[in-house]
Design a protein around this motif. Structure first.
Motif, PDB file in Angstrom:
ATOM      1  N   HIS A 154     -15.662   7.413   3.528  1.00 30.75           N
ATOM      2  CA  HIS A 154     -14.975   7.107   2.286  1.00 30.75           C
ATOM      3  C   HIS A 154     -13.485   7.392   2.428  1.00 30.75           C
ATOM      4  CE1 HIS A 154     -19.052   7.480   0.515  1.00 30.75           C
ATOM      5  NE2 HIS A 154     -18.593   6.526  -0.283  1.00 30.75           N
ATOM      6  N   VAL A 155     -12.683   6.621   1.725  1.00 32.18           N
ATOM      7  CA  VAL A 155     -11.237   6.810   1.670  1.00 32.18           C
ATOM      8  C   VAL A 155     -10.844   6.892   0.207  1.00 32.18           C
ATOM      9  CG1 VAL A 155      -8.998   5.759   2.168  1.00 32.18           C
ATOM     10  CG2 VAL A 155     -10.840   5.594   3.828  1.00 32.18           C
ATOM     11  N   THR A 156     -10.064   7.899  -0.165  1.00 33.97           N
ATOM     12  CA  THR A 156      -9.590   8.042  -1.538  1.00 33.97           C
ATOM     13  C   THR A 156      -8.160   7.519  -1.627  1.00 33.97           C
ATOM     14  OG1 THR A 156     -10.984   9.979  -1.848  1.00 33.97           O
ATOM     15  CG2 THR A 156      -9.201   9.653  -3.426  1.00 33.97           C
ATOM     16  N   LEU A 157      -7.943   6.581  -2.538  1.00 33.93           N
ATOM     17  CA  LEU A 157      -6.630   5.977  -2.725  1.00 33.93           C
ATOM     18  C   LEU A 157      -6.157   6.208  -4.148  1.00 33.93           C
ATOM     19  CD1 LEU A 157      -7.214   2.492  -1.065  1.00 33.93           C
ATOM     20  CD2 LEU A 157      -6.114   4.478  -0.050  1.00 33.93           C
ATOM     21  N   THR A 158      -4.841   6.321  -4.319  1.00 33.51           N
ATOM     22  CA  THR A 158      -4.224   6.370  -5.641  1.00 33.51           C
ATOM     23  C   THR A 158      -3.658   4.981  -5.905  1.00 33.51           C
ATOM     24  OG1 THR A 158      -3.664   8.689  -5.353  1.00 33.51           O
ATOM     25  CG2 THR A 158      -2.480   7.480  -7.061  1.00 33.51           C
ATOM     26  N   VAL A 159      -4.326   4.265  -6.798  1.00 30.62           N
ATOM     27  CA  VAL A 159      -3.961   2.873  -7.040  1.00 30.62           C
ATOM     28  C   VAL A 159      -3.839   2.606  -8.531  1.00 30.62           C
ATOM     29  CG1 VAL A 159      -4.954   1.940  -4.921  1.00 30.62           C
ATOM     30  CG2 VAL A 159      -6.389   2.211  -6.906  1.00 30.62           C
ATOM     31  N   SER A 160      -3.034   1.611  -8.861  1.00 32.24           N
ATOM     32  CA  SER A 160      -2.910   1.189 -10.251  1.00 32.24           C
ATOM     33  C   SER A 160      -4.089   0.286 -10.585  1.00 32.24           C
ATOM     34  CB  SER A 160      -1.593   0.440 -10.457  1.00 32.24           C
ATOM     35  OG  SER A 160      -1.567  -0.728  -9.667  1.00 32.24           O
ATOM     36  N   ALA A 161      -4.241  -0.032 -11.864  1.00 26.01           N
ATOM     37  CA  ALA A 161      -5.320  -0.916 -12.287  1.00 26.01           C
ATOM     38  C   ALA A 161      -5.181  -2.279 -11.619  1.00 26.01           C
ATOM     39  CB  ALA A 161      -5.317  -1.049 -13.805  1.00 26.01           C
ATOM     40  N   ARG A 162      -3.968  -2.756 -11.495  1.00 21.10           N
ATOM     41  CA  ARG A 162      -3.746  -4.035 -10.818  1.00 21.10           C
ATOM     42  C   ARG A 162      -4.021  -3.915  -9.321  1.00 21.10           C
ATOM     43  NH1 ARG A 162       1.157  -8.134 -12.039  1.00 21.10           N
ATOM     44  NH2 ARG A 162       0.569  -9.712 -10.531  1.00 21.10           N
ATOM     45  N   GLY A 163      -3.738  -2.733  -8.747  1.00 21.89           N
ATOM     46  CA  GLY A 163      -4.053  -2.497  -7.334  1.00 21.89           C
ATOM     47  C   GLY A 163      -5.548  -2.544  -7.066  1.00 21.89           C
ATOM     48  N   ILE A 164      -6.353  -2.056  -8.014  1.00 17.00           N
ATOM     49  CA  ILE A 164      -7.813  -2.118  -7.881  1.00 17.00           C
ATOM     50  C   ILE A 164      -8.264  -3.572  -7.839  1.00 17.00           C
ATOM     51  CG2 ILE A 164      -9.993  -1.625  -9.062  1.00 17.00           C
ATOM     52  CD1 ILE A 164      -8.668   0.963 -10.089  1.00 17.00           C
ATOM     53  N   LYS A 165      -7.685  -4.409  -8.693  1.00 15.05           N
ATOM     54  CA  LYS A 165      -8.027  -5.827  -8.696  1.00 15.05           C
ATOM     55  C   LYS A 165      -7.601  -6.493  -7.387  1.00 15.05           C
ATOM     56  CE  LYS A 165      -7.523  -6.106 -13.673  1.00 15.05           C
ATOM     57  NZ  LYS A 165      -6.725  -6.647 -14.785  1.00 15.05           N
ATOM     58  N   THR A 166      -6.467  -6.070  -6.840  1.00 15.45           N
ATOM     59  CA  THR A 166      -6.001  -6.614  -5.570  1.00 15.45           C
ATOM     60  C   THR A 166      -6.970  -6.257  -4.450  1.00 15.45           C
ATOM     61  OG1 THR A 166      -3.704  -6.466  -6.298  1.00 15.45           O
ATOM     62  CG2 THR A 166      -4.084  -6.635  -3.928  1.00 15.45           C
ATOM     63  N   ILE A 167      -7.446  -5.006  -4.426  1.00 16.55           N
ATOM     64  CA  ILE A 167      -8.412  -4.591  -3.410  1.00 16.55           C
ATOM     65  C   ILE A 167      -9.702  -5.389  -3.561  1.00 16.55           C
ATOM     66  CG2 ILE A 167      -9.851  -2.681  -2.602  1.00 16.55           C
ATOM     67  CD1 ILE A 167      -7.513  -0.818  -3.322  1.00 16.55           C
ATOM     68  N   ASP A 168     -10.145  -5.626  -4.790  1.00 22.60           N
ATOM     69  CA  ASP A 168     -11.344  -6.433  -5.015  1.00 22.60           C
ATOM     70  C   ASP A 168     -11.162  -7.849  -4.472  1.00 22.60           C
ATOM     71  OD1 ASP A 168     -12.571  -4.304  -6.215  1.00 22.60           O
ATOM     72  OD2 ASP A 168     -12.209  -5.002  -8.273  1.00 22.60           O
ATOM     73  N   ARG A 169      -9.944  -8.381  -4.573  1.00 19.99           N
ATOM     74  CA  ARG A 169      -9.679  -9.750  -4.151  1.00 19.99           C
ATOM     75  C   ARG A 169      -9.550  -9.881  -2.636  1.00 19.99           C
ATOM     76  NH1 ARG A 169      -4.791 -11.945  -3.708  1.00 19.99           N
ATOM     77  NH2 ARG A 169      -3.881 -10.329  -5.014  1.00 19.99           N
ATOM     78  N   ILE A 170      -8.749  -8.973  -2.000  1.00 25.84           N
ATOM     79  CA  ILE A 170      -8.474  -9.121  -0.566  1.00 25.84           C
ATOM     80  C   ILE A 170      -9.407  -8.294   0.306  1.00 25.84           C
ATOM     81  CG2 ILE A 170      -6.052  -9.649  -1.010  1.00 25.84           C
ATOM     82  CD1 ILE A 170      -5.329  -6.873   0.014  1.00 25.84           C
ATOM     83  N   GLY A 171     -10.087  -7.317  -0.262  1.00 29.62           N
ATOM     84  CA  GLY A 171     -10.997  -6.470   0.514  1.00 29.62           C
ATOM     85  C   GLY A 171     -10.323  -5.175   0.935  1.00 29.62           C
ATOM     86  N   ILE A 172     -11.134  -4.148   1.168  1.00 27.94           N
ATOM     87  CA  ILE A 172     -10.600  -2.826   1.502  1.00 27.94           C
ATOM     88  C   ILE A 172      -9.973  -2.800   2.885  1.00 27.94           C
ATOM     89  CG2 ILE A 172     -12.834  -1.960   2.292  1.00 27.94           C
ATOM     90  CD1 ILE A 172     -10.097   0.063   0.473  1.00 27.94           C
ATOM     91  N   GLU A 173     -10.512  -3.568   3.835  1.00 26.93           N
ATOM     92  CA  GLU A 173      -9.959  -3.581   5.201  1.00 26.93           C
ATOM     93  C   GLU A 173      -8.523  -4.127   5.187  1.00 26.93           C
ATOM     94  OE1 GLU A 173     -11.566  -2.344   7.792  1.00 26.93           O
ATOM     95  OE2 GLU A 173     -13.531  -2.118   6.879  1.00 26.93           O
ATOM     96  N   ALA A 174      -8.306  -5.235   4.497  1.00 28.47           N
ATOM     97  CA  ALA A 174      -6.969  -5.822   4.408  1.00 28.47           C
ATOM     98  C   ALA A 174      -6.028  -4.918   3.619  1.00 28.47           C
ATOM     99  CB  ALA A 174      -7.035  -7.200   3.762  1.00 28.47           C
ATOM    100  N   ALA A 175      -6.559  -4.233   2.615  1.00 28.16           N
ATOM    101  CA  ALA A 175      -5.731  -3.326   1.823  1.00 28.16           C
ATOM    102  C   ALA A 175      -5.256  -2.147   2.671  1.00 28.16           C
ATOM    103  CB  ALA A 175      -6.504  -2.827   0.611  1.00 28.16           C
ATOM    104  N   LEU A 176      -6.145  -1.590   3.495  1.00 22.64           N
ATOM    105  CA  LEU A 176      -5.742  -0.487   4.366  1.00 22.64           C
ATOM    106  C   LEU A 176      -4.727  -0.946   5.408  1.00 22.64           C
ATOM    107  CD1 LEU A 176      -9.130   1.372   4.907  1.00 22.64           C
ATOM    108  CD2 LEU A 176      -7.198   2.077   3.499  1.00 22.64           C
ATOM    109  N   ALA A 177      -4.887  -2.164   5.901  1.00 19.96           N
ATOM    110  CA  ALA A 177      -3.901  -2.715   6.839  1.00 19.96           C
ATOM    111  C   ALA A 177      -2.542  -2.854   6.158  1.00 19.96           C
ATOM    112  CB  ALA A 177      -4.378  -4.067   7.363  1.00 19.96           C
TER     113      ALA A 177
END
Length: 78
Positions: free
Chosen positions: A46-69
């Motif tokens: 597991h990875v804990t991130l501090t993200v905004s509500a819009r950032g959560i939607k971005t992660i849902d759209r692009i995926g966690i792997e792309a978000a970490l990159a």
């Protein structure tokens, strides 16, 4: 908790509070930051991130792997 979204880089904005008599005083507009835990299959943890509500939607759209990159790419630039 930091005051910046790790995905989008969203920070607090500044502006004025305007009263009924139109007196203006400075104030800050805080982003809607959440501490969210994601499972990363490639890391098998597991990875804990501090993200905004819009950032959560971005992660849902692009995926966690792309978000970490994206996070790693932004840290290399700074």
């Amino acid at each position: 908790m930091s005051k910046t979204c790790q995905i989008l880089g969203t920070r607090a904005g500044v502006g004025n509070s305007v009263s009924h008599s139109h007196r203006k005083t400075r104030r800050t507009f805080a982003p809607n930051l959440q501490s969210k835990r994601y499972w990363v299959p490639s890391l098998q943890r597991h990875v804990t991130l501090t993200v905004s509500a819009r950032g959560i939607k971005t992660i849902d759209r692009i995926g966690i792997e792309a978000a970490l990159a994206r996070i790693q790419r932004n840290q290399e630039l700074n």
